[in-house]
Design an enzyme around this catalytic site. Structure first.
Site, PDB file in Angstrom:
ATOM      1  N   ASP A  46       0.837  -1.196   0.000  1.00 15.89           N
ATOM      2  CA  ASP A  46       0.000   0.000   0.000  1.00 15.89           C
ATOM      3  C   ASP A  46       0.875   1.249   0.000  1.00 15.89           C
ATOM      4  OD1 ASP A  46      -2.960   1.100   0.843  1.00 15.89           O
ATOM      5  OD2 ASP A  46      -1.370   2.249   1.824  1.00 15.89           O
ATOM      6  N   TYR A  51       2.638   9.975  -0.206  1.00 18.48           N
ATOM      7  CA  TYR A  51       3.781   9.410   0.513  1.00 18.48           C
ATOM      8  C   TYR A  51       5.112   9.776  -0.142  1.00 18.48           C
ATOM      9  CZ  TYR A  51       0.291   6.302   2.716  1.00 18.48           C
ATOM     10  OH  TYR A  51      -0.796   5.792   3.376  1.00 18.48           O
ATOM     11  N   LYS A  76      -3.077   5.883  -3.852  1.00 17.05           N
ATOM     12  CA  LYS A  76      -4.180   6.788  -3.516  1.00 17.05           C
ATOM     13  C   LYS A  76      -4.030   8.119  -4.245  1.00 17.05           C
ATOM     14  CE  LYS A  76      -3.852   4.783   1.074  1.00 17.05           C
ATOM     15  NZ  LYS A  76      -2.437   4.342   0.939  1.00 17.05           N
ATOM     16  N   HIS A 109      -7.795   9.570  -1.306  1.00 24.10           N
ATOM     17  CA  HIS A 109      -7.108   9.537  -0.011  1.00 24.10           C
ATOM     18  C   HIS A 109      -7.932  10.150   1.125  1.00 24.10           C
ATOM     19  CE1 HIS A 109      -2.728   9.299   1.651  1.00 24.10           C
ATOM     20  NE2 HIS A 109      -3.597   8.847   2.513  1.00 24.10           N
TER      21      HIS A 109
END
Length: 288
Positions: A46, A51, A76, A109
C-alpha cells in the site's frame, strides 16, 4: 507464519487481507523494504501519491523476483485533487512513476484536502463525485482493477453511492484497538464495501496500552501482533507499516485466534487520545 488469506472485493477481484503499509518510508529506502517483504510472503503493498515513495515501491516490485500479477498494489489519489482533470492526470502520473501498466487499486485519499481536515465543515460532495468519475473512467480503461475511498464517513460514502456507476470496493479508515469505528465498518460491510484498517497499532501508541500489553502476554504474542490479529478478526484488510526485517516478520506471524470474550474487551478498550509525535497529522485529529 500466517497463510496468506485472500478476500474477494465486490467486483470479484482478489485482495490479500494483510498488507504492507509504506507511509513515512522514504523513496530511496522503500524498494529494499518491498523486496524483503515480498521475500517473506507479503503480496499486498500500500502506497499513495502523498507518501512520495511510489517510484521506489515500483522499483521494489520489479526487483522482487515475483511476477507482477501476483502482487497487489494500492495507491491513492492525493486529497488535494478535487477535479476530474487533476485526478485523471494524477493516476497517469502514478502509473508512470511506478513504471506499471496497471494499478490493482486506486483510492481517494480523503474526502477533504488535508489542509482543511479538522478545520472546515466542507465535505466536497460535488468535487468527490468528479474525482470518482475520473477513477471510474480509469477503471473502465483497465488502468486500475478496483477503485475505493479512504477516510470517508457514512455521509461521504452515501454521496459516492448516489449515482456512481462503479461501487467503491473499499473504504480505508483509521481502525485499531481503542479506536474502532464499528458503526462505519458495519455500514460499509452491509453495502458490500470492504473496510481496510490503517495504523492498526495506533502509530505505536497501542503498544504502550496496559490492557493490550497484558492480553498480548496471555496469548504469548507481542502487542503489535495482538493489534493486527484484532483487525483481521473484524474482517478488515489490515495495513501495518514496517521497515525492518524483524517487524516485517513479526507483523505477519499472527496465526492465532483471539477469543470472542477478549475481542469484546478490546472493542471497548479506553480510547487512545494522544498519538504522540503523530498527533500533528490530520488523520489523528478526530474529525475526519
Amino acid at each position: 507464519m500466517m497463510t496468506e488469506k485472500m478476500m474477494i472485493l465486490n467486483n470479484g477481484v482478489e485482495i490479500p487481507q494483510l498488507a504492507l503499509g509504506t507511509w513515512l518510508i522514504p523513496d530511496d529506502k522503500v524498494a529494499d523494504v518491498v523486496v524483503n517483504a515480498v521475500k517473506m510472503g507479503y503480496r499486498h503493498i500500500d502506497t499513495a501519491q502523498a507518501y512520495g515513495n511510489e517510484r521506489g515501491v515500483g522499483e521494489g516490485i520489479r526487483r522482487s523476483g515475483v511476477s507482477r500479477e501476483k502482487i497487489f498494489i494500492t495507491s491513492k489519489v492525493a486529497a488535494e485533487h478535487k477535479s476530474y482533470e487533476s485526478a485523471a492526470k494524477s493516476i497517469d502520473e502514478t502509473l508512470a512513476k511506478m513504471e506499471l501498466d496497471y494499478i490493482d487499486m486506486m483510492i481517494i485519499h480523503s474526502p477533504r484536502p488535508w489542509a482543511e481536515v479538522n478545520q472546515s465543515e466542507n465535505r466536497y460532495y460535488a468535487e468527490n463525485k468528479e474525482v470518482w468519475r475520473a477513477m471510474e473512467d480509469a477503471y473502465k480503461a483497465k488502468k486500475i482493477h478496483a477503485i475505493g475511498i479512504s477516510n470517508f464517513l457514512e455521509d461521504d460514502v452515501k454521496n459516492i453511492l448516489d449515482g456512481c456507476e462503479v461501487k467503491p470496493a473499499v473504504n480505508q479508515v483509521l481502525a485499531h484497538i481503542s479506536n474502532t469505528p464499528l458503526e462505519l465498518i458495519a455500514y460499509c460491510q452491509s453495502m458490500g464495501i470492504a473496510v481496510e484498517a490503517y495504523s492498526p497499532v495506533a502509530h505505536g501508541e497501542a503498544l504502550k496500552n496496559p490492557v493490550i500489553v497484558k492480553m498480548a502476554e496471555k496469548y504469548g504474542v507481542t502487542p503489535a501482533q495482538l493489534c493486527i490479529r484484532y483487525c483481521l478478526q473484524l474482517d478488515l484488510i489490515t495495513l501495518p507499516k514496517a521497515s525492518s526485517e524483524e517487524h516485517l516478520k513479526e507483523n505477519k506471524d499472527v496465526d492465532f485466534v483471539i477469543s470472542g470474550e477478549d475481542m469484546e474487551i478490546l472493542k471497548n478498550c479506553e480510547r487512545i487520545k494522544d498519538y504522540g509525535d503523530a498527533s500533528s497529522f490530520p488523520v489523528y485529529g478526530g474529525k475526519l
